[in-house]
Design a protein around this motif. Structure first.
Motif, PDB file in Angstrom:
ATOM      1  N   GLY A  52       0.821  -1.217   0.000  1.00  0.00           N
ATOM      2  CA  GLY A  52       0.000   0.000   0.000  1.00  0.00           C
ATOM      3  C   GLY A  52       0.849   1.259   0.000  1.00  0.00           C
ATOM      4  O   GLY A  52       0.526   2.238  -0.676  1.00  0.00           O
ATOM      5  N   ASP A  74       9.899  -7.123  -3.510  1.00  0.00           N
ATOM      6  CA  ASP A  74       8.800  -7.564  -2.636  1.00  0.00           C
ATOM      7  C   ASP A  74       8.733  -9.080  -2.699  1.00  0.00           C
ATOM      8  O   ASP A  74       9.339  -9.693  -3.591  1.00  0.00           O
ATOM      9  N   VAL A 119       3.433  -5.904   7.880  1.00  0.00           N
ATOM     10  CA  VAL A 119       1.961  -5.798   7.964  1.00  0.00           C
ATOM     11  C   VAL A 119       1.545  -4.465   8.592  1.00  0.00           C
ATOM     12  O   VAL A 119       2.243  -3.927   9.452  1.00  0.00           O
ATOM     13  N   ASN A 159       6.509  -0.542  10.957  1.00  0.00           N
ATOM     14  CA  ASN A 159       6.160  -0.385  12.373  1.00  0.00           C
ATOM     15  C   ASN A 159       6.367  -1.670  13.168  1.00  0.00           C
ATOM     16  O   ASN A 159       6.331  -2.750  12.601  1.00  0.00           O
TER      17      ASN A 159
HETATM   18  N1  NAI Z   1       6.615   5.041   9.753  1.00  0.00           N
HETATM   19  C1  NAI Z   1       5.404   5.457   9.484  1.00  0.00           C
HETATM   20  O1  NAI Z   1       5.091   6.650   9.646  1.00  0.00           O
HETATM   21  C2  NAI Z   1       4.388   4.535   8.925  1.00  0.00           C
HETATM   22  C3  NAI Z   1       4.622   3.187   8.898  1.00  0.00           C
HETATM   23  N2  NAI Z   1       3.709   2.320   8.357  1.00  0.00           N
HETATM   24  C4  NAI Z   1       4.043   0.895   8.368  1.00  0.00           C
HETATM   25  O2  NAI Z   1       4.512   0.521   7.067  1.00  0.00           O
HETATM   26  C5  NAI Z   1       4.331  -0.891   6.899  1.00  0.00           C
HETATM   27  C6  NAI Z   1       3.734  -1.196   5.536  1.00  0.00           C
HETATM   28  O3  NAI Z   1       2.433  -0.684   5.443  1.00  0.00           O
HETATM   29  P1  NAI Z   1       1.544  -0.924   4.114  1.00  0.00           P
HETATM   30  O4  NAI Z   1       2.350  -0.629   2.917  1.00  0.00           O
HETATM   31  O5  NAI Z   1       0.256  -0.219   4.317  1.00  0.00           O
HETATM   32  O6  NAI Z   1       1.315  -2.495   4.199  1.00  0.00           O
HETATM   33  P2  NAI Z   1       0.952  -3.511   2.997  1.00  0.00           P
HETATM   34  O7  NAI Z   1       0.543  -4.787   3.621  1.00  0.00           O
HETATM   35  O8  NAI Z   1       0.014  -2.849   2.051  1.00  0.00           O
HETATM   36  O9  NAI Z   1       2.341  -3.686   2.250  1.00  0.00           O
HETATM   37  C7  NAI Z   1       3.421  -4.297   2.841  1.00  0.00           C
HETATM   38  C8  NAI Z   1       4.228  -4.958   1.765  1.00  0.00           C
HETATM   39  O10 NAI Z   1       5.342  -5.601   2.393  1.00  0.00           O
HETATM   40  C9  NAI Z   1       5.554  -6.803   1.717  1.00  0.00           C
HETATM   41  N3  NAI Z   1       6.339  -7.737   2.521  1.00  0.00           N
HETATM   42  C10 NAI Z   1       5.946  -8.547   3.519  1.00  0.00           C
HETATM   43  N4  NAI Z   1       6.988  -9.281   3.952  1.00  0.00           N
HETATM   44  C11 NAI Z   1       8.068  -8.901   3.222  1.00  0.00           C
HETATM   45  C12 NAI Z   1       9.410  -9.293   3.189  1.00  0.00           C
HETATM   46  N5  NAI Z   1       9.899 -10.225   4.009  1.00  0.00           N
HETATM   47  N6  NAI Z   1      10.223  -8.685   2.294  1.00  0.00           N
HETATM   48  C13 NAI Z   1       9.756  -7.735   1.451  1.00  0.00           C
HETATM   49  N7  NAI Z   1       8.474  -7.344   1.438  1.00  0.00           N
HETATM   50  C14 NAI Z   1       7.649  -7.920   2.309  1.00  0.00           C
HETATM   51  C15 NAI Z   1       4.160  -7.326   1.411  1.00  0.00           C
HETATM   52  O11 NAI Z   1       4.183  -8.330   0.400  1.00  0.00           O
HETATM   53  C16 NAI Z   1       3.460  -6.072   1.005  1.00  0.00           C
HETATM   54  O12 NAI Z   1       3.534  -5.856  -0.383  1.00  0.00           O
HETATM   55  C17 NAI Z   1       3.466  -1.341   8.082  1.00  0.00           C
HETATM   56  O13 NAI Z   1       4.273  -1.932   9.059  1.00  0.00           O
HETATM   57  C18 NAI Z   1       2.884  -0.041   8.598  1.00  0.00           C
HETATM   58  O14 NAI Z   1       2.512  -0.104   9.942  1.00  0.00           O
HETATM   59  C19 NAI Z   1       2.536   2.773   7.827  1.00  0.00           C
HETATM   60  C20 NAI Z   1       2.260   4.118   7.814  1.00  0.00           C
HETATM   61  C21 NAI Z   1       3.134   5.091   8.410  1.00  0.00           C
END
Ligand code: NAI
Ligand code: OAA
Length: 353
Positions: A52, A74, A119, A159
């Motif tokens: 996302g 990914d 996640v 996170n």
């Molecule tokens: N630092 C910040 O301000 C923010 C952090 N986040 C964090 O960012 C992270 C990602 O969020 P989203 O993109 O919405 O989640 P998402 O689930 O839409 O995307 C995460 C991606 O990571 C991939 N992934 C999972 N395991 C992996 C691995 N071992 N190697 C490479 N890729 C892998 C998944 O296949 C997926 O495409 C979450 O932990 C979220 O809490 C989200 C918003 C703000």
């Protein structure tokens, strides 16, 4: 024709190893790989690029003129996202990498690695509830960085940032590659939100507002310093309470609005690019690049803390003190430090156990 295709396939396999399977079906598949290798700029990898955050982040980084090579990694859907993004007529060469066996190719030679892998929250969860899954993901990815691009600047988004940054630091220490200046937890979204919400209250354009947000990236650890807002502004006690709560709970506001479909992705991709661009300008040698980030720090007694940092050729070259705090902020700081200490320790113990 056959000979030409063979030559193209050879170049393609060399420059875009992970795309070769996807490219089997396209006659002119390597056209995007042929002529651009020499363009100036930085090599950037996004780990979690099909997610996302990853997808809009990849799109925005492809538009960044400081980027010459963009690697999209990914464990799912990397070829599709790569094919899509690679059709944009901007300068960066895009290459896709799918799954653990291609992690090393994705990372080799990178100047900047951005990590939004892992996640996201659902309603009712805290960021710490993501620890069990995301800690292992971050460990594996950082082991790859230590091996393949130990001098890269790392922007860690996954996170809970308050724990994943200490995890990354421990992985790098274990590998003997740790440079505290090159590991930055991305807290830019807190600043972006703070600028937006403060601008709303003051009736200003958010682009004119600068709010330092210090501490960490979860609940009470997110500490906006409203006494230091630029342009200098005063707030009523009600406004301070409203703004502090809204900034601290901005993530939860989005998680609830998305009602199970994830957390902030678009505003996060925007923030990640704003921060990555600042890191690249620092790497290029621009003077006076300053942003907030969660870094190794001596600003408090904690080993990590978010505050303003000066970004330079070596990453976070200077970590700024907090400046004068008012009584409300001093109370907030004590609360923030208590929660932060536990989250940092949890991350360290995950690797040292
Ligand atoms: N630092 C910040 O301000 C923010 C952090 N986040 C964090 O960012 C992270 C990602 O969020 P989203 O993109 O919405 O989640 P998402 O689930 O839409 O995307 C995460 C991606 O990571 C991939 N992934 C999972 N395991 C992996 C691995 N071992 N190697 C490479 N890729 C892998 C998944 O296949 C997926 O495409 C979450 O932990 C979220 O809490 C989200 C918003 C703000
Ligand atoms: O709230 C979440 O889980 C995602 C995040 O870190 C944010 O939006 O600030």
């Amino acid at each position: 024709m056959e000979q030409t295709n063979q030559r193209i396939a050879k170049i393609s396999a060399h420059l875009c190893p992970s795309n070769s399977q996807m490219e089997e079906s396209f006659g002119l598949r390597s056209a995007n790989c042929r002529a651009k290798g020499g363009s100036p700029g930085f090599k950037v990898a996004i780990l979690g690029a099909a997610g996302g955050i990853g997808q809009p982040l990849a799109m925005l980084m492809k538009m960044n003129p400081l980027v010459s090579v963009l690697h999209l990694y990914d464990v799912v859907n990397a070829p599709g996202v790569t094919a899509d993004i690679s059709h944009m007529d901007t300068g960066a060469v895009v290459r896709g990498f799918l799954g653990q066996p291609q992690l090393e190719s994705a990372l080799t030679g990178m100047d900047l690695v951005i990590i939004p892998a892992g996640v996201p929250r659902k309603p009712g969860m805290t960021r710490d509830d993501l620890f069990n899954i995301n800690a292992g993901i971050v460990r594996t990815l950082c082991e790859g960085i230590a091996k393949c691009c130990p001098r890269a600047v790392v922007n860690l988004i996954s996170n809970p940032v308050n724990s994943t940054v200490p995890i990354a630091a421990e992985v790098f220490k274990k590998a003997g590659t740790y440079d505290p200046k090159r590991l930055l937890g991305v807290t830019m979204l807190d600043v972006v939100r703070a600028n937006t919400f403060v601008a709303e209250v003051l009736g200003l354009d958010p682009r004119e507002v600068d709010v330092p947000v210090v501490g960490g990236h979860a609940g009470v650890t997110i500490l906006p310093l409203l006494s230091q807002v630029k342009p200098p502004s005063s707030f009523t006690p009600d406004e301070v309470e409203y703004l502090t709560n809204r900034i601290q709970n901005g993530g939860t506001e989005v998680v609830e609005a998305k009602a199970g479909a994830g957390s902030a992705t678009l505003s996060m991709a925007y923030s990640a690019v704003k921060f990555a661009d600042a890191c690249l300008r620092g790497l290029r040698g621009d003077a006076g690049v300053v942003e907030c980030a969660f870094v190794a720090s001596e600003v408090t007694e904690l080993p990590f803390f978010a505050s303003k940092v000066r970004l330079g050729r070596n990453g976070a070259e200077e970590v700024f003190q907090l400046g004068p705090l008012n009584e409300y902020e001093r109370v907030g700081l004590e609360k923030a430090k208590k929660e932060l200490a536990a989250s940092i320790q949890k991350g360290i113990s995950f690797i040292r156990k």
